[in-house]
Design an enzyme around this catalytic site. Structure first.
Site, short mmCIF file in Angstrom:
data_model
loop_
_atom_site.label_atom_id
_atom_site.label_comp_id
_atom_site.label_asym_id
_atom_site.label_seq_id
_atom_site.Cartn_x
_atom_site.Cartn_y
_atom_site.Cartn_z
N ARG A 1 -133.70 23.24 34.71
CA ARG A 1 -132.74 24.34 34.65
C ARG A 1 -131.94 24.40 35.94
O ARG A 1 -132.44 24.06 37.01
CB ARG A 1 -133.46 25.66 34.38
N THR A 2 -130.71 24.83 35.83
CA THR A 2 -129.86 24.95 37.01
C THR A 2 -130.29 26.21 37.77
O THR A 2 -130.10 27.32 37.30
CB THR A 2 -128.39 25.09 36.59
N LEU A 3 -130.92 26.00 38.91
CA LEU A 3 -131.34 27.13 39.73
C LEU A 3 -130.22 27.56 40.66
O LEU A 3 -130.09 28.72 41.00
CB LEU A 3 -132.56 26.76 40.56
N TYR A 4 -129.48 26.56 41.12
CA TYR A 4 -128.37 26.80 42.04
C TYR A 4 -127.41 25.63 41.88
O TYR A 4 -127.83 24.53 41.54
CB TYR A 4 -128.89 26.88 43.48
N ASN B 1 -131.25 29.88 31.55
CA ASN B 1 -130.89 28.51 31.92
C ASN B 1 -129.38 28.35 31.80
O ASN B 1 -128.89 27.61 30.94
CB ASN B 1 -131.63 27.53 31.01
#
Lengths: 242, 235
Positions: free
Chosen positions: A19-22, A123
């Site tokens: 998942r794109t955390l940042y 996400n």
């Protein structure tokens, strides 16, 4: 590679998906407006890697089908993924071969659902999107954020453009702008962003979508003004200030 | 945005600052961007601050911290000059900066480059990074933009340059850093200090050399679209 799974298990099994955390490689503002013949959209060609201006030839505006134009700010890899989704959507629509084609309103709705559903799964696709187009004489310009907030308007902007470009557009936009006036207005916004947005670079494209189709300009740079007398020796009267 | 960021690592600072010695004096250079987060609060700041007639300091990091440190040192140096009866040396100025930076190391976030000319040692550059280390160098670079210049200076730096060579090197270096560091930008300011005195120079952003993937600035897209197409070839 070590998993970045957080301690709490409320988020469910995540071993397989990323998942794109940042965001890593990001694009900055997109500005767009309705004009006489359709939509004009501007975005610079920068892909920043944190505070480094790493990539200077990134095209952040793409044609979608025959009637729409998509501009994106935020994570570039997520934008590329969105383009893949839209490719499938347009392909599927074309395969019906029924003389109908998806217009900008429909594409905007699809994108809204896409962004909102990802947000609900924690996400997100880390982008702010601008979707503009014209079909059967009807102009359409909308925007969707990474959390699924969407709306349509006569002029929109993402990122810093919200703070710096929209006030200019509110003041100077009017119905039935000519192409020249529309371009000049967008350039005025882009120049302010160049002065005041840290992640802006001086290399931009302007895209136009009309009933005839989509064209995107060659990359070019704007002249900037630094010759104010106040800029030459600002600390003359106050040594040690900024 | 990285929540696992090491809080003990040194903060990378917005700005590009440079100090270079040459045969006769020093050249100090800096960009002019002051940012608050991602917003450019001042696009034409002056980061090269006077301490005495013959000593200047390039400031980077926290604008407030660097201003306070330089204000105190200017004040002490003024008194010192009166007591001494002659201009202060660059070494004394640098040491005063060091004293404040070192004894307040846990509270301050500022990296400074002190440069000047005195009759005993000639042109001298002192780097005073975070923590308060004092280091005399033939040239010094600092600020977040300096990351992009280490390789450049390794290759381009030479002992015994002329005044013009040194200034051109500084302007080129700051301009290269501006091209890649989002926290640096605006105009290039230089200050040349030698036995004859002090000269301030100003290089606006549009007058600098173009680097890779940068294009010649235009007034508007309309000028490009309206320009005549090139003549067809005659074979």
């Amino acid at each position: 590679m070590a998993s970045k799974q957080p301690e709490n298990s409320l988020l469910g099994p995540e071993a397989d998906s990323q998942r794109t955390l940042y965001p890593n490689v990001t694009g900055t503002s997109v500005v767009a407006l309705k004009y006489k013949d359709g939509i004009l959209m501007a975005a610079d060609m920068g892909g920043s890697y944190g505070s480094t201006l790493r990539y200077k030839n990134v095209e952040r505006m793409k044609a979608i089908g025959k009637h729409s134009l998509l501009g994106a700010s935020g994570e570039i890899s997520d934008f590329q993924e969105i383009l893949r989704y839209l490719d499938d959507l347009i392909l599927y629509d074309n395969m019906w071969d029924d003389g109908n084609s998806l217009g900008p309103k429909e594409v905007h709705n699809y994108l809204t659902r896409l962004m909102y559903n990802r947000r609900n799964k924690f996400n997100p696709l880390w982008n702010s999107l601008v979707l503009g187009g014209i079909k059967n004489g009807e102009k359409y310009l909308g925007t969707v954020s990474m959390i699924g907030v969407n709306f349509e308007d006569d002029h929109v902007a993402t990122g810093f453009g919200n703070h710096l470009a929209r006030p200019i557009l509110r003041q100077e936009w009017h119905e039935n702008l000519s192409f020249e006036d529309g371009v000049r207005l967008l350039e005025k916004c882009m120049r302010v962003l160049l002065y005041r947005d840290r992640s802006a670079i001086n290399k931009l494209q302007i895209a136009k979508i009309t009933e005839e189709g989509m064209t995107i300009s060659q990359p070019y740079s704007l002249k900037t003004y630094w010759e104010f007398s106040a800029f030459e020796n600002p600390t003359q009267g106050a040594v040690g200030s900024w | 945005m990285d929540l696992n960021m090491d809080l003990n690592a040194p903060h990378s600072m917005g700005t590009t600052i440079i100090g270079v010695t040459y045969n006769g004096g020093v050249v100090l250079g800096a960009d002019s961007r002051t940012s608050t987060g991602m917003y450019v609060a001042n696009r034409a700041s002056d980061k090269i601050t006077q301490l005495t007639d013959n000593v200047y300091v390039c400031r980077s990091g926290s604008a407030a911290d660097s201003q306070l440190v330089s204000d105190y040192v200017r004040y002490f140096l003024h008194q010192h000059t009166i007591q001494l009866g002659q201009p202060a040396t660059v070494k004394v100025a640098a040491n005063l900066i060091r004293l404040l930076s070192y004894s307040n190391k846990n509270m301050l976030e500022t990296g400074l480059i002190v440069g000047g000319w005195d009759k005993y040692e000639g042109g001298k550059i002192y780097g005073i990074p975070l923590g308060g280390t004092l280091i005399e160098q033939p040239f010094a670079i600092g600020g977040s933009g300096s990351s992009y210049l280490y390789g450049f200076f390794d290759q381009a730096w030479k002992e015994g340059m002329t005044k013009d060579e040194a200034e051109q090197l500084v302007v080129k270096a700051v301009s290269l850093a501006i091209a890649r560091d989002g926290a640096s930008g605006g105009v290039v300011r230089t200050v040349v200090i030698n036995s004859e005195g002090v000269t301030r120079n100003f290089y606006p952003g549009d007058k600098l050399q173009l680097w890779h993937e940068e294009l010649e600035p235009q007034n508007s897209l309309l000028d490009i679209l309206n320009s005549p197409s090139p003549e067809p070839m005659n074979i």
